[in-house]
Design an enzyme around this catalytic site. Structure first.
Site, PDB file in Angstrom:
ATOM      1  N   SER A   1     -19.688  87.358  40.895  1.00 40.09           N
ATOM      2  CA  SER A   1     -19.991  86.035  40.392  1.00 40.09           C
ATOM      3  C   SER A   1     -19.249  84.963  41.200  1.00 40.09           C
ATOM      4  CB  SER A   1     -19.669  85.972  38.894  1.00 40.09           C
ATOM      5  OG  SER A   1     -20.232  84.841  38.293  1.00 40.09           O
TER       6      SER A   1
ATOM      7  N   ASP B   1     -30.482  89.265  37.086  1.00 42.09           N
ATOM      8  CA  ASP B   1     -29.282  88.429  37.006  1.00 42.09           C
ATOM      9  C   ASP B   1     -29.622  87.008  37.475  1.00 42.09           C
ATOM     10  OD1 ASP B   1     -26.796  87.203  37.218  1.00 42.09           O
ATOM     11  OD2 ASP B   1     -25.940  88.721  38.549  1.00 42.09           O
TER      12      ASP B   1
ATOM     13  N   HIS C   1     -26.110  89.932  34.286  1.00 40.20           N
ATOM     14  CA  HIS C   1     -24.981  89.541  35.137  1.00 40.20           C
ATOM     15  C   HIS C   1     -23.742  90.375  34.809  1.00 40.20           C
ATOM     16  CE1 HIS C   1     -22.779  86.903  37.788  1.00 40.20           C
ATOM     17  NE2 HIS C   1     -21.884  86.661  36.849  1.00 40.20           N
TER      18      HIS C   1
END
Length: 139
Positions: free
Chosen positions: A22, A80, A132
């Protein structure tokens, strides 16, 4: 940066591996750009692996990163949503190869600049935040 330089000097046979999930992936990308610009002699030792990294630069940044020739794998799990942000219409783009995992036992590799067969092939309605947090090592 001082610690990285000290370790690179103390262990010249070691690779410098930048990785992150991320926002950590975006930070890894910026770290690599900084090291490459300030210490080009370290470029041959750098590798980068990111997971669910959002877009973090424009086309000039992407071209620069691709020009470094650094081994780089950008992994995206299923739908995601975060790798699709910020939106391309604002000028943000990805660089490097994408490894998209559309299903748990499948993957597709797309080279820099052409991600139409990878995660960009998903309709907007398939993107979500839940996936995610489902990268295999986050379970």
């Amino acid at each position: 940066m001082d610690t990285v330089l000290e370790l690179a000097s103390a262990f010249p046979e070691y690779k410098i591996v930048a990785t992150g999930h991320s926002l950590g992936g975006a930070r890894a990308s910026l770290f690599v750009a900084d090291v490459a610009a300030r210490y080009p002699e370290l470029i041959p030792r750098i590798e980068m692996y990111t997971y669910g990294k959002p877009r973090c630069g424009n086309s000039v940044y992407a071209q620069y990163m691709d020009s470094l020739g650094i081994p780089y794998i950008r992994q995206i799990y299923k739908g995601d949503v975060y790798p699709h942000l910020p939106i391309k219409q604002l000028g943000y783009v990805h660089f490097g190869a994408e490894v998209w995992i559309p299903e748990d036992d499948e993957y597709t590799i797309c080279q820099s600049g052409d991600y139409s067969r990878c995660s960009e092939s998903l309709p907007l309605a398939r993107l979500n935040t839940e996936e995610h947090y489902k990268y295999y090592w986050l379970h």
